[in-house]
Design a protein around this motif. Structure first.
Motif, PDB file in Angstrom:
ATOM      1  N   GLY A  61       0.730  -1.268   0.074  1.00  0.00           N
ATOM      2  CA  GLY A  61      -0.428  -0.017  -0.320  1.00  0.00           C
ATOM      3  C   GLY A  61       1.278   1.395   0.031  1.00  0.00           C
ATOM      4  O   GLY A  61       0.405   2.169   0.339  1.00  0.00           O
ATOM      5  N   LYS A  62       1.748   1.086  -0.155  1.00  0.00           N
ATOM      6  CA  LYS A  62       2.969   2.552  -0.266  1.00  0.00           C
ATOM      7  C   LYS A  62       2.410   3.219  -1.279  1.00  0.00           C
ATOM      8  O   LYS A  62       2.046   4.377  -1.078  1.00  0.00           O
ATOM      9  N   GLY A 200      -2.696  -8.654   5.435  1.00  0.00           N
ATOM     10  CA  GLY A 200      -2.981  -7.658   5.742  1.00  0.00           C
ATOM     11  C   GLY A 200      -3.122  -6.981   4.107  1.00  0.00           C
ATOM     12  O   GLY A 200      -2.100  -5.485   4.048  1.00  0.00           O
ATOM     13  N   TRP A 201      -3.484  -7.054   2.776  1.00  0.00           N
ATOM     14  CA  TRP A 201      -2.979  -6.738   1.977  1.00  0.00           C
ATOM     15  C   TRP A 201      -3.463  -5.934   1.636  1.00  0.00           C
ATOM     16  O   TRP A 201      -4.944  -6.141   0.945  1.00  0.00           O
ATOM     17  N   PRO A 202      -3.633  -4.505   0.545  1.00  0.00           N
ATOM     18  CA  PRO A 202      -4.451  -4.212   0.902  1.00  0.00           C
ATOM     19  C   PRO A 202      -5.595  -4.351  -0.541  1.00  0.00           C
ATOM     20  O   PRO A 202      -6.716  -3.686  -0.158  1.00  0.00           O
ATOM     21  N   GLN A 203      -4.745  -4.793  -1.802  1.00  0.00           N
ATOM     22  CA  GLN A 203      -5.728  -4.995  -2.838  1.00  0.00           C
ATOM     23  C   GLN A 203      -5.998  -6.321  -2.398  1.00  0.00           C
ATOM     24  O   GLN A 203      -7.132  -6.802  -3.430  1.00  0.00           O
ATOM     25  N   ASN A 204      -6.220  -6.769  -1.542  1.00  0.00           N
ATOM     26  CA  ASN A 204      -6.918  -8.274  -1.619  1.00  0.00           C
ATOM     27  C   ASN A 204      -8.156  -8.354  -0.804  1.00  0.00           C
ATOM     28  O   ASN A 204      -8.825  -8.205  -0.222  1.00  0.00           O
ATOM     29  N   LEU A 205      -8.644  -6.998   0.324  1.00  0.00           N
ATOM     30  CA  LEU A 205      -9.379  -6.490   0.787  1.00  0.00           C
ATOM     31  C   LEU A 205     -11.074  -6.117   0.007  1.00  0.00           C
ATOM     32  O   LEU A 205     -10.876  -5.548  -1.558  1.00  0.00           O
ATOM     33  N   GLY A 206     -12.086  -6.849   0.747  1.00  0.00           N
ATOM     34  CA  GLY A 206     -13.159  -6.878  -0.389  1.00  0.00           C
ATOM     35  C   GLY A 206     -12.521  -8.077  -0.902  1.00  0.00           C
ATOM     36  O   GLY A 206     -14.484  -7.818  -1.651  1.00  0.00           O
TER      37      GLY A 206
END
Length: 447
Positions: A61-62, A200-206
């Protein structure tokens, strides 16, 4: 048309595209942005330094976070932007400030340009650099002092993804407050296993659990196939790299020695210690793993130098993916689940302690006394923690006795600096035991 003219024309086109992007970037905040705990560090760094370098694993998420603070950008994973950066570096740095140089390691010559601009411009907050790999020649090692601050962004903690209430503040524990509370609607142990596997990977949220796990599997494959050669400059044997990652996963949250890792990497020709070190360095350069060093009671103690670090990936989901673990399999294999749960808790403790420049160590001495985590601040204050997957009373009692022994052992030198003794569980209430040891679920922890 000459090659030079072609290059200049392409650079002009790239500059026009960059300028247009900058004019549209009154705010670059990405849709759905979720605040990150490390954002406070970035904000503070921009207020006192000319530039801030945000480092971390690819996909943590940088860019997502940096755009929250930036007012213009150049994306150096784009061919046209790279041509511009090569043909006209000064133009590449022009734009509203703070200016984001995303994936700057693709154009490492810009480092000195940024440093020079920070000298020439008197105001702080000129640039934000983001990168998922350390350049092979490590141009940042000896330059940038006093001009460029560093911030490490890790994958998202449970608090940042919304899986923790944050009701038990690490900051308040350091201030001497008691952890106390009953929490409604707590996740089941199966949900904790899912959090380990999804990460905790942002692109995997949802995403669905299955799709998120597939995404992590893809991530591991890309680390082995492309990220490692890019980060280290030397093409590695993918089979040996995968075996090393498997060994790290099998030994996560342990002090696995080099000899153990070398043995696991053996594919018919045992690797030398130098080879193992090079492969580990390659993983560190792309921020895929992060060791947990040993803690010394005394600043002058040599015990840290004599003890192995504990092995961790940047996120426990990487270990789960390498092991081909699923939440259901983890529930049936408590030993493996326990190691991965410890790694998840260490990840979160690192994130929560980061705003106050805290560091997370582990402790083991020659009598066998150990603590899973010791969170220490620069002023010397510390919290020792035991991390227990099974929160039954017997396990809590055992963990508390271990922590109290550690307190007694450090009483002459460091007990006065101790802020708390803490047992971290997956779920359940937060409370203070009669012996002073605090208990709190990871799903209630926060900064």
């Amino acid at each position: 048309m000459t090659d030079a003219t072609n290059t200049r024309a392409t650079a002009d086109a790239a500059a026009a595209a960059t300028s247009e992007a900058a004019s549209e970037a009154a705010t670059l905040t990405m849709p759905g942005y979720l605040p990150r705990i490390a954002g406070r560090e970035i904000e503070n760094a921009l207020g006192r330094r000319g530039a801030v370098l945000v480092e971390g694993a690819r996909g943590c998420g940088k860019t997502w976070m940096a755009r929250h603070f930036a007012r213009s950008e150049i994306r150096l994973d784009d061919d046209a932007a790279l041509i511009l950066a090569s043909a006209d570096p000064a133009e590449a740095l022009q734009g509203s400030t703070p200016r984001l140089l995303d994936e700057w390691q693709n154009a490492p010559h810009l480092w000195n340009r940024v440093r020079r601009e920070c000298d020439d411009r008197p105001e702080p907050g000129q640039f934000i650099l983001t990168g998922s790999a350390v350049p092979q020649d490590d141009v940042t090692r000896h330059t940038g002092t006093g001009r460029i601050s560093r911030v490490l962004l890790r994958p998202m903690s449970l608090r940042e993804t919304g899986a923790s209430t944050g009701a038990v503040s690490l900051e308040k524990l350091f201030e001497g407050e008691t952890a106390s509370g009953l929490f409604d609607g707590q996740p089941a142990l199966r949900d904790i296993a899912s959090a380990v596997c999804v990460g905790g990977w942002p692109q995997n949220l949802g995403l669905s659990e299955e799709d998120a796990m597939s995404s992590v599997n893809d991530y591991v494959t890309e680390i082995i196939r492309s990220d490692i050669p890019t980060g280290n400059g030397v093409r590695h044997d993918p089979t040996m790299m995968r075996r090393l990652m498997l060994s790290l996963a099998l030994n996560v949250a342990t002090e696995a020695k080099m000899s153990k890792l070398a043995s696991d990497m053996d594919v018919g020709h045992p690797p030398s210690r130098k080879t193992v070190v090079a492969y580990l360095d390659a993983l560190r350069r792309v921020h895929a793993c992060e060791d947990q060093p040993a803690w010394s009671v005394s600043l002058r103690s040599k015990s840290t130098l004599r003890r192995e670090a504990k092995r961790h990936f940047a996120d426990p989901s990487l270990a789960a993916a390498v092991l081909r673990a699923t939440p259901q399999r983890l529930l049936s294999e408590p030993t493996t689940f326990g190691a991965l749960f410890e790694s998840l808790a260490v990840r979160d403790l690192r994130i929560y302690s980061q705003p106050e420049q805290g560091a997370v160590f582990h402790y083991r001495d020659n009598t066998g006394l150990e603590a899973d985590a010791v969170i220490e601040r620069p002023d010397g204050r510390w919290i020792a923690a035991e991390i227990k997957l099974n929160p039954n009373p017997r396990n809590i009692d055992t963990a508390a006795k271990t922590l109290l022994r550690l307190h007694d052992k450090t009483s002459r030198q460091r007990a006065g600096d101790m802020a708390a003794l803490l047992v971290v569980t997956p779920t359940g209430p937060a409370y203070r035991r009669p012996d002073g040891v605090q208990v709190a679920p990871v799903t209630a922890l926060g900064p």
